[in-house]
Design a protein around this motif. Structure first.
Motif, short mmCIF file in Angstrom:
data_model
loop_
_atom_site.label_atom_id
_atom_site.label_comp_id
_atom_site.label_asym_id
_atom_site.label_seq_id
_atom_site.Cartn_x
_atom_site.Cartn_y
_atom_site.Cartn_z
N PRO A 51 15.86 -1.98 -10.29
CA PRO A 51 15.26 -1.21 -9.28
C PRO A 51 14.46 -2.06 -8.29
O PRO A 51 14.39 -3.29 -8.62
N PRO A 52 14.44 -1.84 -7.14
CA PRO A 52 13.86 -2.73 -6.20
C PRO A 52 12.43 -3.01 -6.51
O PRO A 52 11.79 -2.32 -7.00
N ARG A 53 11.97 -4.09 -6.12
CA ARG A 53 10.71 -4.51 -6.40
C ARG A 53 9.51 -3.88 -5.55
O ARG A 53 9.80 -3.59 -4.28
N GLU A 54 8.64 -3.50 -6.20
CA GLU A 54 7.66 -2.57 -5.38
C GLU A 54 6.70 -3.67 -4.62
O GLU A 54 6.20 -4.72 -5.42
N VAL A 55 6.18 -3.38 -3.40
CA VAL A 55 5.61 -4.18 -2.84
C VAL A 55 4.29 -3.54 -2.26
O VAL A 55 4.31 -2.34 -1.64
#
Length: 331
Positions: free
Chosen positions: A269-273
């Motif tokens: 999953p995409p990294r949360e920023v």
């Protein structure tokens, strides 16, 4: 006149006859010969010289050594090469009686396993070391398909305090009752390094079980910080036959150390920023997730668009903990 002289001489003759001195008895044949008188210029004979003073009996004969102990009688050349040495007395409480210099252990097949360097210790400690090598370590080497070649002696007798700390309680090394071992060399060129993680764990555990059975004190890695590179063995006597066995057998190091972190898989999953920070881009959602916009009629272009409610601010996502470093085992 003549008559008068005879009358006078008669009493004198009678006196001499009655009071005559007796002559000495003849000298017996077994008597020693009489030495002639010393002539001028000659040295005095042996009998005339002054006799030498006799030495006391204690000075004339050296003190006899004490009889060998039962331990010394049992530690024969068939068990070990361990010549006796004089007792060590001091300084202070250091040293002890019944001392030997353990040079080698003789195996049942007459093979010698030398201690390098030779160790100075009491006979009882030398006997314990010899039994350990003969009964446990030689069969361990045989199970590995080789023979025991040498014992690496790190320290034996040393008049010092525990852990070489000044003023500490006297170490068993000071009583000649201990031995520090680093490893066992084998005939195939390899060795059993007792504190090295690269040594197979089962070999180190076999040595651990052996020494903790035979010796009353065993100190190794994880015990007190002073025994990380060797194993301390002694036969100190304690109340209630109390024994100490402190040696942590660490796991082996990984054969191939990871140099770089693994590549992030595509399906991750995409990294949360965190939002609102300058220089950080927001996560881009895939185009498939957005619904397709429907075409509006031309008439709707003239009408004003209804005012839509303002979207509520999204809560800031919690920061995730960073994944563990691949080099965390080096701490």
């Amino acid at each position: 006149m003549v008559l008068a002289l005879l009358l006078v001489a008669a009493p004198a003759q009678a006196y001499l006859t009655t009071s005559r001195v007796p002559l000495p008895k003849p000298r017996p044949a077994e008597a020693p010969a009489i030495e002639p008188a010393q002539k001028p210029g000659e040295e005095p004979t042996k009998s005339e010289q002054s006799p030498e003073p006799e030495k006391p009996a204690a000075e004339a004969r050296p003190p006899e050594p004490p009889p060998p102990s039962a331990c010394r009688l049992a530690l024969t050349d068939a068990v070990a090469v361990a010549p006796s040495i004089p007792d060590i007395k001091g300084p202070g409480a250091c040293g002890g009686p019944d001392m030997v210099r353990l040079e080698a252990v003789v195996l049942p097949d007459k093979t010698r396993v030398p201690l390098k360097p030779a160790g100075t210790m009491r006979c009882a400690m030398a006997t314990a070391v010899a039994e350990w090598i003969r009964t446990d370590m030689a069969p361990l080497a045989t199970s590995l398909g080789t023979k025991l070649l040498e014992l690496d002696n790190f320290d034996s007798f040393d008049c010092r305090g525990r852990n070489r700390v000044v003023g500490a309680k006297l170490s068993e090394h000071g009583r000649a009752n201990a031995l520090d071992v680093r490893g066992l060399k084998l005939a195939n060129g390899r060795s059993i390094a007792l504190t090295e993680r690269n040594t197979p764990r089962e070999q180190r555990e076999a040595v651990l079980h052996s020494v903790c059975t035979r010796f009353t004190t065993v100190l190794g890695p994880g015990s007190d910080g002073y025994h990380e590179d060797h194993i301390h063995l002694d036969i100190a006597e304690r109340r209630g036959n109390y024994r100490i066995c402190q040696w942590d057998v660490w796991d082996e190091w990984p054969r191939i150390a990871p140099l770089m972190p693994a590549v992030r898989p595509d399906e991750a999953p995409p990294r949360e920023v965190a939002e609102g920070k300058p220089g950080e881009a927001k996560p881009v959602e895939p185009a498939a997730a957005q619904p397709a916009a429907e075409p509006e009629p031309e008439a709707a272009e003239a009408e004003p668009a209804p005012e839509q409610p303002k979207p509520k601010p999204k809560p800031k996502p919690k920061k995730r903990r960073a994944p563990p470093s691949p080099f965390s085992f080096l701490r």
